[in-house]
Design an enzyme around this catalytic site. Structure first.
Site: not given
Length: 332
Positions: A158, A154-156
């Site tokens: 998110t 997951l992106d930071r």
């Protein structure tokens, strides 16, 4: 003659072997390449160093030389030489606050799998200026765990559901499921706040996505005929005066897929600094939007040998839920 069993333990200072060690491959480790096995075991050792000791014959499998791409099998005996690398800065230590937060964020756990409700702002792994990510913190929290690896990312910014394998067999099983694009694969459900009124009739966005690399390894994605096939299913959850809460189900798994497909429909995600509206984001910061409004709300997957799908849900992160409470209702 083998070294005593005590030599199989890594050194206390760097976690690397200071004597020749012998490792017997078990069923869960079997099937991977020799170089990947060594990189997982000798964390922090540069790839070039690992390839060098294999090439020089210092690593042996069943007493013989082999190549980096050799697929290890159950019962193989691997000789690992002493490994010495330059002194490094001591690894950052996870804070008590973060470890307690992650312990309380466990949504599901069995002998092979962890599902964590990832807090926003926490990178999934260290690197690029991040000294300690989710996976490094979990390894510190569970020093006796033989195997902890990210199954996906997951992106930071998110928040929400993310899977961590506790066994290599589980990693293989679920990563194979991620590649499936049918009901036997993994289903992901996100919640996102988008700019404007999302039309109820827009339930699918089927548009190819092309990824390009720009300066400093930054990735930019756009809808383009030369891109890879990409499909996202959308569902309107609630409408507000100037934005909409939607559910997004990425059927394919392209970089920034939900964000770019939403923009393609004219409804960028709130808080999106790359694909969004700067002026609108500035207005929303006054309501407390300090990051991309995207939350991994649900994961569905089949455990090995299971007939029923396991569903794990993460409630909307507190910072995002607070924003929703402040939004004005849509005009009828």
């Amino acid at each position: 003659m083998k070294t005593p069993s005590a030599s199989n333990k890594p050194s206390a200072d760097q976690g690397l072997p200071t004597q020749v060690t012998f490792v017997s491959v078990d069923e869960d480790q079997a099937g991977q390449r020799l170089d990947n096995f060594l990189m997982a075991r000798l964390k922090g050792v540069p790839k070039s160093k690992i390839y060098n000791v294999i090439r020089k014959g210092e690593v042996r499998v069943n007493k013989g030389r082999t190549k980096p791409d050799y697929k290890i099998t159950k019962g193989d005996e691997i000789r690992i030489p002493p490994i010495r690398i330059a002194e490094r800065e001591p690894a950052a230590k996870a804070s008590n606050v973060m470890t307690k937060l992650l312990e309380s964020s466990i949504l599901f756990e069995n002998e092979g799998l962890l599902v964590i409700n990832k807090p926003p702002g926490l990178a999934v792994h260290g690197g690029s200026g991040v000294s300690l990510g989710l996976i490094e913190t979990l390894r510190q929290m569970r020093p006796d765990a033989r195997y902890l690896e990210l199954i996906h990312r997951l992106d930071r910014d998110t928040s929400g559901c993310i899977m961590i394998a506790k066994k290599r067999s589980m990693l293989r099983h679920l990563q194979a499921a991620l590649r499936e694009k049918n009901t036997s694969g993994i289903t992901k459900v996100y919640q996102a706040l988008v700019i404007g009124q999302w039309p109820k009739t827009c339930r699918r966005v089927d548009a190819p996505l092309l990824k390009t690399e720009v300066a400093d390894d930054e990735r930019v994605v756009r809808v383009h005929a030369d891109g890879k096939p990409s499909l996202t299913e959308f569902k309107l959850l609630n409408s507000y005066a100037n934005c909409s809460l939607v559910e997004a189900r990425p059927i394919t798994g392209r970089t920034h897929q939900i964000r770019v497909h939403a923009k393609h429909m004219g409804h960028s995600l709130v808080g999106d600094e790359k694909y969004g509206d700067d002026d609108f984001n500035k207005e929303m910061r006054a309501l407390g939007v300090k990051r991309l409004f995207l939350h991994a709300a649900e994961l569905g997957f089949y455990l090995p040998e299971a007939e029923e799908k396991t569903i794990v849900k993460a409630p909307l992160a507190a910072d995002l839920a607070d924003v929703i409470k402040k939004l004005s209702p849509a005009q009828v």
